[in-house]
Design a protein around this motif. Structure first.
Motif, PDB file in Angstrom:
ATOM      1  N   ASN A  61      -8.628   0.997  -6.330  1.00  0.00           N
ATOM      2  CA  ASN A  61      -7.260   1.109  -5.814  1.00  0.00           C
ATOM      3  C   ASN A  61      -7.083   2.281  -4.864  1.00  0.00           C
ATOM      4  OD1 ASN A  61      -7.075  -0.622  -8.244  1.00  0.00           O
ATOM      5  ND2 ASN A  61      -4.902  -0.608  -7.775  1.00  0.00           N
ATOM      6  N   ARG A 104      -8.249   3.473  -1.276  1.00  0.00           N
ATOM      7  CA  ARG A 104      -8.925   3.047  -0.063  1.00  0.00           C
ATOM      8  C   ARG A 104      -8.623   4.035   1.054  1.00  0.00           C
ATOM      9  NH1 ARG A 104      -8.181  -3.001   1.293  1.00  0.00           N
ATOM     10  NH2 ARG A 104     -10.235  -2.629   2.243  1.00  0.00           N
ATOM     11  N   GLY A 138      -0.713  -1.527 -10.315  1.00  0.00           N
ATOM     12  CA  GLY A 138      -1.083  -2.539  -9.341  1.00  0.00           C
ATOM     13  C   GLY A 138      -0.793  -2.120  -7.909  1.00  0.00           C
ATOM     14  N   TRP A 166       0.843  -1.192   0.000  1.00  0.00           N
ATOM     15  CA  TRP A 166       0.000   0.000   0.000  1.00  0.00           C
ATOM     16  C   TRP A 166       0.881   1.246   0.000  1.00  0.00           C
ATOM     17  CZ3 TRP A 166       0.514  -3.308   4.165  1.00  0.00           C
ATOM     18  CH2 TRP A 166       1.164  -2.785   5.279  1.00  0.00           C
ATOM     19  N   VAL A 193      -2.038  -0.077  -4.332  1.00  0.00           N
ATOM     20  CA  VAL A 193      -3.191   0.349  -3.540  1.00  0.00           C
ATOM     21  C   VAL A 193      -2.838   1.638  -2.814  1.00  0.00           C
ATOM     22  CG1 VAL A 193      -4.695  -0.217  -1.587  1.00  0.00           C
ATOM     23  CG2 VAL A 193      -4.069  -1.986  -3.241  1.00  0.00           C
ATOM     24  N   SER A 221     -12.240   4.635  -7.638  1.00  0.00           N
ATOM     25  CA  SER A 221     -11.254   3.620  -8.012  1.00  0.00           C
ATOM     26  C   SER A 221     -11.144   2.545  -6.944  1.00  0.00           C
ATOM     27  CB  SER A 221      -9.877   4.270  -8.220  1.00  0.00           C
ATOM     28  OG  SER A 221      -8.874   3.277  -8.359  1.00  0.00           O
ATOM     29  N   SER A 225      -4.908   7.694  -8.804  1.00  0.00           N
ATOM     30  CA  SER A 225      -5.645   6.429  -8.736  1.00  0.00           C
ATOM     31  C   SER A 225      -5.538   5.668 -10.049  1.00  0.00           C
ATOM     32  CB  SER A 225      -7.107   6.685  -8.396  1.00  0.00           C
ATOM     33  OG  SER A 225      -7.242   7.280  -7.118  1.00  0.00           O
ATOM     34  N   ALA A 264      -2.133   4.255 -10.206  1.00  0.00           N
ATOM     35  CA  ALA A 264      -2.027   3.149  -9.266  1.00  0.00           C
ATOM     36  C   ALA A 264      -2.674   1.888  -9.830  1.00  0.00           C
ATOM     37  CB  ALA A 264      -2.662   3.531  -7.937  1.00  0.00           C
ATOM     38  N   GLU A 265      -3.796   2.049 -10.515  1.00  0.00           N
ATOM     39  CA  GLU A 265      -4.452   0.896 -11.127  1.00  0.00           C
ATOM     40  C   GLU A 265      -3.532   0.240 -12.149  1.00  0.00           C
ATOM     41  OE1 GLU A 265      -8.401   1.580 -12.632  1.00  0.00           O
ATOM     42  OE2 GLU A 265      -8.939   2.858 -10.935  1.00  0.00           O
TER      43      GLU A 265
END
Length: 272
Positions: free
Chosen positions: A177, A179, A139, A104, A141, A175, A132, A135-136
């Motif tokens: 990804n 959180r 890969g 993360w 988070v 997204s 985001s 990040a997607e």
């Protein structure tokens, strides 16, 4: 699932290099750590061979590592040149997170100067949307941390510090990804809301880390457990009762004091 020491991590931050952080975590049976690369510029500017070595060591260790960006780098930056620098900083962190296989990356909503809040909020939302998407692809988070409120007469204020701002970001940014990193001592500073209010209005299912320190509910502090006014037994009851089964991250004072407080936290959780 009980809250044992295996679920309580330590935010090492800039105190140790990532290599030494892993060694320290293994020596002290710490399963979760956060580290910062802000004093390890090589790792944010390429550092290919060293990143590969950190990844190999991390994979063998069994430790769960996350990276933590600096809140001083303004995710709500709007000014020319400086804005480009902020983008480059976050891009470098996303790339480094992917390169070492960290699980993360903690990010923030930035800050504004009171009168320019609408423009800064828009800029932060747009930047987090771009982050985001990146990040997607990588890969990675992202965990957006709820920040602390500043005193009423402060000119500079963090974004994502209260329920309204946090709900804005998470409603605007869907997204998978992106959180949440729930910092309980920041929530404790909000009159009439507190930890219970945050948990009643935010989606705990989107939470990837619970960050803990004590405070007295008046100003931003990161005190040892028991030195402030947070009811940690009640906190554990609310969070675990809400279905959270992830890790907790101590973030205060010194590594030695956080290490010593782990047994106390386990005891408080057991008595919840």
């Amino acid at each position: 699932m009980a809250v044992g020491k295996d679920r309580i991590g330590i935010d090492i931050g800039n105190r140790l290099s990532p290599e030494k952080a892993l060694d320290w975590a293994l020596a002290n049976d710490i399963r979760y750590i956060d580290v910062s690369f802000d004093r390890e510029q090589e790792l944010l500017k390429g550092g290919g061979e060293r990143l590969k070595a950190v990844r190999a060591r991390l994979e063998k260790s069994g430790v769960h590592m996350g990276l933590h960006t600096a809140s001083a780098v303004n995710a709500a930056e709007t000014n020319a040149y400086v804005s480009d620098g902020a983008d480059a900083y976050f891009d470098a962190y996303i790339a480094a997170t992917a390169a070492i296989g960290a699980e993360w990356l903690i990010v923030h909503g930035g800050y504004h100067f009171t009168s320019d809040k609408p423009a800064r909020l828009k800029a932060a939302t747009e930047r987090l949307k771009r982050m985001s998407a990146a990040a997607e692809k990588a890969g990675v988070v992202l965990l957006l941390e709820n920040h602390n409120p500043e005193p009423p007469d402060a000119e500079v204020r963090y974004l994502a510090h209260d329920l309204e701002e946090c709900q804005h970001f998470f409603a605007s940014l869907g997204s998978p990804n992106l959180r949440w990193a729930f910092t309980v001592n920041h929530a404790h500073l909000l009159p009439g809301v507190g930890i219970a209010g945050f948990l009643s209005e935010m989606d705990l299912g989107r939470c990837g880390e619970v960050r803990i320190a004590d405070c007295r509910g008046t100003i931003e502090e990161h005190l040892r457990i028991g030195e402030g006014t947070i009811d940690f037994a009640g906190m554990f009851a609310l969070i675990e009762g809400g279905g959270y089964r992830g890790h907790y991250m101590q973030g205060y004072t010194t590594l030695e004091e956080m290490l010593a407080d782990r047994d106390l936290l386990v005891s408080l959780a057991a008595g919840a």
